[in-house]
Motif scaffolding. Structure first.
Motif: not given
Ligand SMILES: [Zn+2]
Lengths: 211, 503
Positions: B361, B391-392, B395-396, B398-399, B439, B442
């Motif tokens: 990250s 707003p992310l 999503l973060q 999850i990632l 990616r 992950m």
């Protein structure tokens, strides 16, 4: 997941485009500095372009960075996407690319929406027309790159924006209105990226004091 | 069981099983359970635990399985079985499996969480410092928290693990970060911070708060991980920009693993995603497929392993699907094959092997930097950078569920072996083992690496890569590395394998 906020972002992108007045052919940085001499004189900033060794190299520009942070980000990106001036440096993308929109949150997160050149015009036609709209065929493409080149690609954008616009601390790249998981299949660009100054080549004198 | 016996590290003779006071069941009933500590966490005998919950556990008719009657439901499972039958009709994947033995069925904590926790509706907490197991039915407003503190490479990582994601907020106080639960309380615990840590001076747990008292010279990043849900604080010296694992510096020996049975090879890119382009038009996606097919054949001829490819044709495949395939097939190894390119560097050549960057990250580092910038004023009330309104954020979350984080050491070891073999075989310039937030790595729940087998942006390497003989050398090198890796994790000598490729 990839379609995150696509609709709102396109809408927002259009709004920004109209508001900033950069729809269509964006004026070049040079045009700006010469067109209006009554403005504050341009400041010299560094844009960062891919070059030898997988690194990024500073390419100075005399740019007038005024206005809102979004406007300044936009100006930096427009200049960056015009390409480097030094012959040894490379354009970030192999094909013409443009800024669709820039959105900055209070926490310093800049969403930069990029697209193959011409896609913006298509989107505007689609979004603004009443009834059937004739949309020009625009070739869409996604960037091709190996991992090292992709790292250069991403951080050329991120470093140029973050290191020149103090209000921005992180960048979220979008591609054609969608959050891109990666640009070219390697680097995770789904999360905000902070500047990576380590990728910037040091001046030769520093790198090799014996030389 | 034999493999397990070798991994027993510590026997906790007087571990205590306790029901949280919040339970409807008698809170006072406390019984001793002799848990056994293994490298993968504690193992518990199931019988006393079931007794404690008021259920019954009986051997199945053929002595092969067990029937658990609990809260008007029936669950059937067996030693080493991969699934759980609920009420004779629903089949739930069971991972990890329970372990049979002379002293009855033993279950790992992860089993309890997965079966009793997710299927049967209980919350489990393991208070490591006290070897205490906390159980409570869901619906209770008390959440057990498990605390883990690790100092590695000058970075202290504090992990607060919850049985499920609570609503919470992290605030900064003068002493350090404070995690506030918004709805729930933290299950009463006598957990005490006894580690001597250079950066974290104390950790206090009370009511709805976990307070970290960190050194005045330290700052921190915070982020979350899923499955199980964890709130992580990376505490580092203020001067330290970011904490990365030095690439070629192994931290500790890899954890023993069960063995190498299934390997998933991922030919990078495919379909509309071409990957890198060579000067004469060679596409990375085509070469990676050729290499993967050859590597599959070679590996299967050398080792008793099953090798799967994420794609066998020129098809586009989401990155997450690639690791999902590996996870679904319980692969023991994931190798993504790529060919590199670099802008403006036609002369760049050589192989690079990557494993996932732990600090994957950049956002975390940025948040830390942001916080340091904003909160530099002493006594400032400025909260640490919050993702609220970002707003992310979801999503973060999850990632950041980096299933890979448990396997980083083995990934690093495998990457080093591959790089060493490639360098040696081809006389390639050593570009070294590297880490990057790639990616495709992950989410891999097994040792996973991404290998760049050369630069197709270099005309000379592009030409060589078009040659099947050259590709064969690359394949041999990677095969040797996998053979060595297998020997390493299975604890035998490479000599036990035929060392020459069998053509
Ligand atoms: Zn690739």
């Amino acid at each position: 997941m990839t379609a995150l906020r696509r609709g709102p972002l396109w809408g927002f992108a259009l709004l920004v485009t109209i508001w900033i007045g950069c729809g269509g052919a964006a004026p070049s940085a040079e045009d700006d500095t010469t067109a209006d001499d009554t403005r504050t004189s341009g400041q010299t900033i560094n844009l960062y372009f891919p070059g030898e060794g997988g690194l990024l190299y500073p390419d100075p520009r005399d740019l007038t960075l005024t206005g809102s942070p979004e406007e300044r980000v936009r100006r930096v990106l427009d200049a960056l996407l015009e390409g480097p001036r030094q012959e040894s440096l490379q354009a970030i993308f192999s094909r013409p690319t443009e800024v669709v929109g820039v959105y900055l949150t209070d926490s310093g997160l800049a969403y930069i929406d990029l697209a193959p050149a011409g896609v913006t015009a298509k989107a505007e036609a689609t979004q603004e027309g009443d009834g059937p709209v004739e949309t020009p065929e625009v070739e869409t493409w996604t960037p091709e790159a190996g991992s090292l080149q992709e790292i250069q690609m991403a951080y050329s954008l991120v470093n140029s924006v973050v290191l020149n616009v103090p209000e921005v601390t992180r960048v979220v790249p979008l591609w054609m209105g969608e959050q891109s998981m990666t640009f070219a299949g390697h680097l995770d660009t789904s999360r905000p990226l902070a500047a990576a100054p380590d990728l910037i080549a040091r001046p030769k004198a520093d790198a090799d004091p014996q030389a | 069981m034999k493999a397990l016996a070798g991994r027993l590290l510590l026997v906790c003779s007087a571990a205590v099983l306790a029901l949280s006071p919040a339970l409807a069941q008698p809170a006072t009933s406390v019984s001793s359970v002799s848990s056994v500590m293994t490298a993968e966490g504690p193992l518990f005998p199931l019988q006393p635990l079931v007794d404690q919950l008021g259920g019954t556990l009986t051997p199945g008719p053929d002595d092969q399985g067990f029937r658990l009657q609990l809260d008007e439901h029936t669950y059937i499972f067996g030693p080493e079985s991969g699934s759980l039958v609920v009420d004779d009709e629903e089949l739930v994947p069971l991972r990890p499996a329970p372990i049979g033995g002379s002293q009855g069925i033993q279950v790992p904590l992860a089993f309890l969480r997965a079966t009793f926790g997710e299927v049967m509706g209980y919350r489990f907490g393991w208070i490591e410092a006290e070897s205490r197991l906390v159980i409570e039915p869901r619906g209770s407003r008390e959440l057990p928290v498990l605390v883990d503190v690790v100092n590695l490479q000058g970075l202290t990582t504090v992990v607060l693990q919850f049985p499920e994601a609570p609503r919470y907020r992290v605030e900064d106080s003068l002493g350090g970060p404070v995690l506030h639960l918004l709805d729930d309380r933290i299950a009463p615990t006598a957990w005490r911070f006894e580690d001597s840590d250079p950066l974290v001076r104390n950790i206090k747990i009370r009511d709805r708060r976990v307070e970290l008292d960190i050194s005045v010279d330290a700052s921190y990043d915070t982020y979350t991980l899923e499955s199980p849900f964890r709130v992580v604080f990376d505490v580092h010296p203020r001067s330290q920009r970011s904490a990365t694992l030095p690439s070629n510096d192994l931290i500790e020996p890899p954890r023993p693993s069960a063995g190498l049975r299934t390997i998933v090879l991922d030919p990078g890119h495919g379909g509309g995603e071409t990957g890198a382009l060579g000067p004469s038009g060679t596409q990375e996606k085509d070469l990676t497929l050729l290499l993967a097919r050859a590597l599959k054949t070679r590996l299967e001829s050398r080792l008793p392993v099953r090798v799967l490819l994420t794609r066998t044709e020129d098809t586009e495949l989401a990155h997450d699907s690639r690791t999902a395939l590996a996870n679904q097939n319980k692969a023991d190894l994931f190798i993504s094959l790529h060919l590199n390119s670099v802008a403006g560097g036609k002369s760049a050549h050589g192989a690079e092997t990557y494993f996932l960057s732990l600090q994957a990250s950049d956002a975390r580092a940025a948040r830390s930097a942001e916080w340091e910038n904003q909160g530099a004023d002493a006594g400032s009330e400025t909260p640490p950078p919050s993702d609220a309104g970002d707003p992310l954020y979801d999503l973060q979350l999850i990632l950041w569920d980096l299933a890979q984080s448990e396997h980083l050491i083995e990934s690093q070891r495998l990457a080093a072996l591959i790089q060493e073999e490639l360098n040696g075989a081809l006389g390639l310039r050593d570009r070294g083992v590297k880490q990057a937030p790639f990616r495709v790595l992950m989410g891999a729940a097994m040792p996973a690496v991404l290998v760049e087998l050369g630069f197709i942006s270099n005309p000379e390497e592009e030409r060589k890569l078009q040659d099947a003989g050259y590709r064969s050398q690359l394949v041999d090198a990677v095969t040797r590395a996998v053979v060595r890796f297998r020997a390493m994790i299975e604890g035998h000598s490479v000599d036990d394998e035929a060392t020459e490729p069998t053509e």
